[in-house]
Design an enzyme around this catalytic site. Structure first.
Site, PDB file in Angstrom:
ATOM      1  CG  PHE A  69      -8.628  -5.912  10.326  1.00 48.42           C
ATOM      2  CD1 PHE A  69      -7.796  -5.020  11.750  1.00 48.42           C
ATOM      3  CD2 PHE A  69     -10.095  -5.213  10.376  1.00 48.42           C
ATOM      4  CE1 PHE A  69      -8.875  -3.480  12.070  1.00 48.42           C
ATOM      5  CE2 PHE A  69     -10.102  -4.197  10.852  1.00 48.42           C
ATOM      6  CZ  PHE A  69      -9.928  -3.065  12.063  1.00 48.42           C
ATOM      7  CB  SER A  70      -5.917  -9.262   5.102  1.00 50.43           C
ATOM      8  OG  SER A  70      -5.165  -8.376   4.535  1.00 50.43           O
ATOM      9  N   GLY A  71      -3.408  -8.383   7.848  1.00 46.77           N
ATOM     10  CA  GLY A  71      -1.528  -8.433   7.776  1.00 46.77           C
ATOM     11  C   GLY A  71      -0.410  -7.993   6.760  1.00 46.77           C
ATOM     12  CG  ASP A 104       1.276   0.483   4.650  1.00 50.42           C
ATOM     13  OD1 ASP A 104       1.231  -0.361   4.501  1.00 50.42           O
ATOM     14  OD2 ASP A 104       1.388   1.127   5.976  1.00 50.42           O
ATOM     15  CD  GLU A 105      -3.139   1.753   4.710  1.00 50.72           C
ATOM     16  OE1 GLU A 105      -4.318   1.295   3.959  1.00 50.72           O
ATOM     17  OE2 GLU A 105      -3.414   1.557   6.128  1.00 50.72           O
ATOM     18  CB  THR A 144       0.690  -2.660   7.411  1.00 48.42           C
ATOM     19  OG1 THR A 144      -0.064  -1.855   7.054  1.00 48.42           O
ATOM     20  CG2 THR A 144       2.313  -2.261   8.559  1.00 48.42           C
ATOM     21  CB  SER A 162      -9.535  -7.099   3.342  1.00 48.58           C
ATOM     22  OG  SER A 162      -9.351  -8.636   4.387  1.00 48.58           O
TER      23      SER A 162
END
Length: 194
Positions: free
Chosen positions: A22-24, A91-92, A26, A20
């Site tokens: 804010f789960s770390g 990323d993303e 990145t 999710s």
């Protein structure tokens, strides 16, 4: 667990880091890329050009850790710009077009270590973009979790606090909150009554 380096330079693989907001995700991608750099492995990092929340070029975690990257507008650009890199970070991953699956496979088939971080679910709790396909073809999948501020339990839902209905809405804590299943269902029920 995943292998950080490998004796057989001809063998590639795919690693997916998902979870999710804010789960770390990145943060973990940056950690793995830095370790590859310490091991003197040629590495390159990519991000979707639409993600300009913290920086136009660098990948920046919510904890403000940063690493240089190449912004791209399509998955094919990753293939074209990866050059001689042995480690490719992305990323993303949820924001890339459907070609990202083929590109990741081709890179791995050519002996590259491919590390992709992304949201596995959108704000409605549905599989997001090409992430389910990337998870299916990956040799290694790491699911990371935030902590739910309402229950103190593991959070794996990205609850959108606004009324925006588009699937892709870039934002931070002003728009998103990581929630546990129980808290997410309660918030969605309340939101749907409004």
């Amino acid at each position: 667990m995943y292998p950080e380096w490998h004796n057989d330079n001809e063998t590639g693989w795919i690693e997916v880091i998902c979870g999710s907001m804010f789960s770390g995700k990145t943060e973990e991608l940056i950690r793995r890329m830095r370790r590859a750099q310490i091991a003197k492995q040629p590495a390159v990092l990519f991000k979707p050009a639409i993600d300009i929340r913290y920086d136009k070029e660098d990948i920046v975690s919510h904890n403000n850790n940063r690493i240089p990257s190449k912004p791209v507008t399509s998955a094919q650009q990753i293939w074209m710009l990866s050059g001689n890199a042995k480690v490719i970070g992305i990323d993303e991953g949820q924001f890339f077009d459907e070609q990202i699956v083929d590109v990741a496979n081709r890179l791995a088939n050519n002996g590259k270590r491919v590390i992709i971080a992304g949201l596995d679910m959108d704000y409605l709790g549905k599989p997001f973009g090409q992430m389910p396909y990337l998870m299916a073809i990956a040799e290694f999948v790491t699911k990371v979790h935030a902590i739910c501020p309402k229950t103190g339990q593991l959070a794996h839902y990205s609850f959108r606090k606004t009324a925006l209905n588009e699937q892709v809405v870039l934002g931070e804590q002003d728009i998103y909150e990581p929630l546990s299943r129980k808290a997410y269902l309660k918030e969605m029920e309340t939101k749907n009554k409004l």
